[in-house]
Design a protein around this motif. Structure first.
Motif, PDB file in Angstrom:
ATOM      1  N   THR A  34       4.140  21.778   0.714  1.00  8.84           N
ATOM      2  CA  THR A  34       3.458  21.718   2.003  1.00  8.84           C
ATOM      3  C   THR A  34       2.608  20.466   2.131  1.00  8.84           C
ATOM      4  O   THR A  34       2.601  19.805   3.178  1.00  8.84           O
ATOM      5  N   SER A  35       1.900  20.108   1.071  1.00 12.70           N
ATOM      6  CA  SER A  35       1.042  18.922   1.102  1.00 12.70           C
ATOM      7  C   SER A  35       1.847  17.662   1.392  1.00 12.70           C
ATOM      8  O   SER A  35       1.435  16.817   2.195  1.00 12.70           O
ATOM      9  N   GLY A  36       2.988  17.534   0.735  1.00 13.76           N
ATOM     10  CA  GLY A  36       3.834  16.373   0.967  1.00 13.76           C
ATOM     11  C   GLY A  36       4.390  16.341   2.380  1.00 13.76           C
ATOM     12  O   GLY A  36       4.451  15.283   3.018  1.00 13.76           O
ATOM     13  N   ARG A  37       4.802  17.510   2.875  1.00 17.75           N
ATOM     14  CA  ARG A  37       5.366  17.573   4.226  1.00 17.75           C
ATOM     15  C   ARG A  37       4.328  17.184   5.277  1.00 17.75           C
ATOM     16  O   ARG A  37       4.637  16.503   6.257  1.00 17.75           O
ATOM     17  N   LEU A  38       3.096  17.630   5.083  1.00 21.49           N
ATOM     18  CA  LEU A  38       2.044  17.288   6.029  1.00 21.49           C
ATOM     19  C   LEU A  38       1.740  15.793   6.016  1.00 21.49           C
ATOM     20  O   LEU A  38       1.462  15.196   7.057  1.00 21.49           O
ATOM     21  N   GLY A  39       1.785  15.179   4.841  1.00 24.65           N
ATOM     22  CA  GLY A  39       1.578  13.739   4.756  1.00 24.65           C
ATOM     23  C   GLY A  39       2.675  12.970   5.464  1.00 24.65           C
ATOM     24  O   GLY A  39       2.413  12.025   6.225  1.00 24.65           O
ATOM     25  N   VAL A  40       3.927  13.370   5.241  1.00 25.61           N
ATOM     26  CA  VAL A  40       5.059  12.715   5.905  1.00 25.61           C
ATOM     27  C   VAL A  40       4.967  12.906   7.415  1.00 25.61           C
ATOM     28  O   VAL A  40       5.230  11.979   8.194  1.00 25.61           O
ATOM     29  N   LEU A  41       4.576  14.096   7.847  1.00 23.56           N
ATOM     30  CA  LEU A  41       4.433  14.370   9.277  1.00 23.56           C
ATOM     31  C   LEU A  41       3.417  13.439   9.911  1.00 23.56           C
ATOM     32  O   LEU A  41       3.680  12.820  10.955  1.00 23.56           O
ATOM     33  N   ASP A  42       2.246  13.315   9.298  1.00 25.19           N
ATOM     34  CA  ASP A  42       1.211  12.464   9.880  1.00 25.19           C
ATOM     35  C   ASP A  42       1.661  11.007   9.926  1.00 25.19           C
ATOM     36  O   ASP A  42       1.470  10.324  10.942  1.00 25.19           O
ATOM     37  N   ALA A  43       2.281  10.544   8.851  1.00 27.77           N
ATOM     38  CA  ALA A  43       2.744   9.155   8.807  1.00 27.77           C
ATOM     39  C   ALA A  43       3.794   8.893   9.875  1.00 27.77           C
ATOM     40  O   ALA A  43       3.798   7.835  10.519  1.00 27.77           O
ATOM     41  N   SER A  44       4.691   9.855  10.087  1.00 29.61           N
ATOM     42  CA  SER A  44       5.797   9.643  11.034  1.00 29.61           C
ATOM     43  C   SER A  44       5.341   9.678  12.481  1.00 29.61           C
ATOM     44  O   SER A  44       6.011   9.127  13.361  1.00 29.61           O
ATOM     45  N   GLU A  45       4.193  10.307  12.750  1.00 22.78           N
ATOM     46  CA  GLU A  45       3.724  10.407  14.126  1.00 22.78           C
ATOM     47  C   GLU A  45       2.921   9.188  14.579  1.00 22.78           C
ATOM     48  O   GLU A  45       2.724   8.986  15.779  1.00 22.78           O
TER      49      GLU A  45
END
Length: 304
Positions: free
Chosen positions: A73-84
């Motif tokens: 989950t932590s990694g997914r949230l980081g990727v999400l923020d970066a991609s937005e």
């Protein structure tokens, strides 16, 4: 009993011990009440979040980049923020970069075993050319791990520190190995989860709130926001073109027809606002923005 059993994020929540016996409405009410405590936990960390924003913004001014790294989950949230960030603020995709244990396939399919490797964290950071000469010392790595002990994240933090980059540790366990390893520790103590150990819940919510603050704060500090308007928005579809027109109208006080013309002539919202606000042609408006390094407020009202 393992060390994990003593972690705040792994402990049992007395408020939800009988959650499976509740009616659906009572169950959801309990979850909602637990979630309500997350914002307060994040509020306790605002000084550290502000410290991180200011430090990263200073590195952005020198050409630095921001990396997020985590597992699950932590990694997914980081990727999400970066991609937005690129579509919202028109920044290059290299400025914010998200790395998740197990690679991009782990965004859709769980690869939790990848988090146990200290060496993989080091390697995945190196693969991103983090050590590019002349750049790494201006970069920042935010390591994200609810437990604060994920080997994959700790490996990446150790590698980043060895290169001279700024390191930020985002976890939900005070005095965790991650909090101690990073130069700046952000630790919203969200407490036991409604479902024991399921850190996709309160810890995940806290993580999303903190990452929202960091990336948004950085973009405000670097001039990508004017007032509360996202003046760097990319007008790449009908909805965003309409938003661009409304932003121009709100910033300049012009009508719809004028906003449409300005955006067509300028090609982007920020330039259109300078043209409309200061009654300049495109070359003059571009020159004005260039002198302020793209800061719209300074272009319109030069600091003394």
């Amino acid at each position: 009993m393992t060390d994990l059993a003593h972690l705040l994020t792994e402990s049992r929540n007395p408020a939800s011990e009988h959650i499976d016996e509740l009616s659906t409405l009572d169950m959801l009410t309990l979850i909602n009440r637990q979630d309500a405590a997350v914002a307060a936990a994040v509020a306790e960390e605002l000084p550290q979040i502000a410290r991180a924003v200011d430090a990263i913004a200073a590195r952005f001014a020198l050409g630095g980049r921001l990396f997020y790294i985590g597992a699950g989950t932590s990694g997914r949230l980081g990727v999400l923020d970066a991609s937005e960030c690129p579509p919202t603020f028109s920044v290059p995709p290299t400025l914010f970069q998200g790395i998740i244990a197990g690679g991009d396939k782990a965004l859709r399919r769980s690869s939790e075993q990848s988090e146990d490797s200290f060496e993989e964290g080091e390697t995945d950071l190196a693969v991103r050319h983090f050590a590019q000469p002349g750049v790494f010392d201006h970069d920042t790595l935010i390591g994200i791990a609810a437990s604060g002990r994920t080997p994959y994240v700790l490996g990446a933090i150790a590698h980043a520190k060895a290169l001279g980059a700024l390191t930020v540790g985002l976890s939900c366990v005070p005095a965790s190995p991650l909090a101690q390893a990073a130069e700046i520790a952000i630790t919203p103590a969200t407490g036991p989860e409604v479902i024991t150990g399921s850190t996709r819940l309160k810890a995940g919510t806290a993580t999303k709130l903190v990452l929202n603050m960091i990336s948004t704060g950085l973009m405000i500090r670097t001039g990508a926001v004017y007032g509360n308007l996202m003046v760097n928005v990319q007008t790449t579809n009908q909805k965003l073109v309409d938003r661009g027109h409304r932003i121009i109208m709100q910033a300049t006080g012009c009508d719809q027809t004028t906003a449409t013309r300005l955006l067509t002539e300028a090609g982007n919202v920020k330039l259109a606002i300078v043209m409309g606000k200061l009654h300049l042609d495109r070359p003059s408006a571009e020159a004005r923005l260039t002198t302020t390094h793209g800061n719209l407020r300074h272009a319109i009202n030069p600091p003394a």
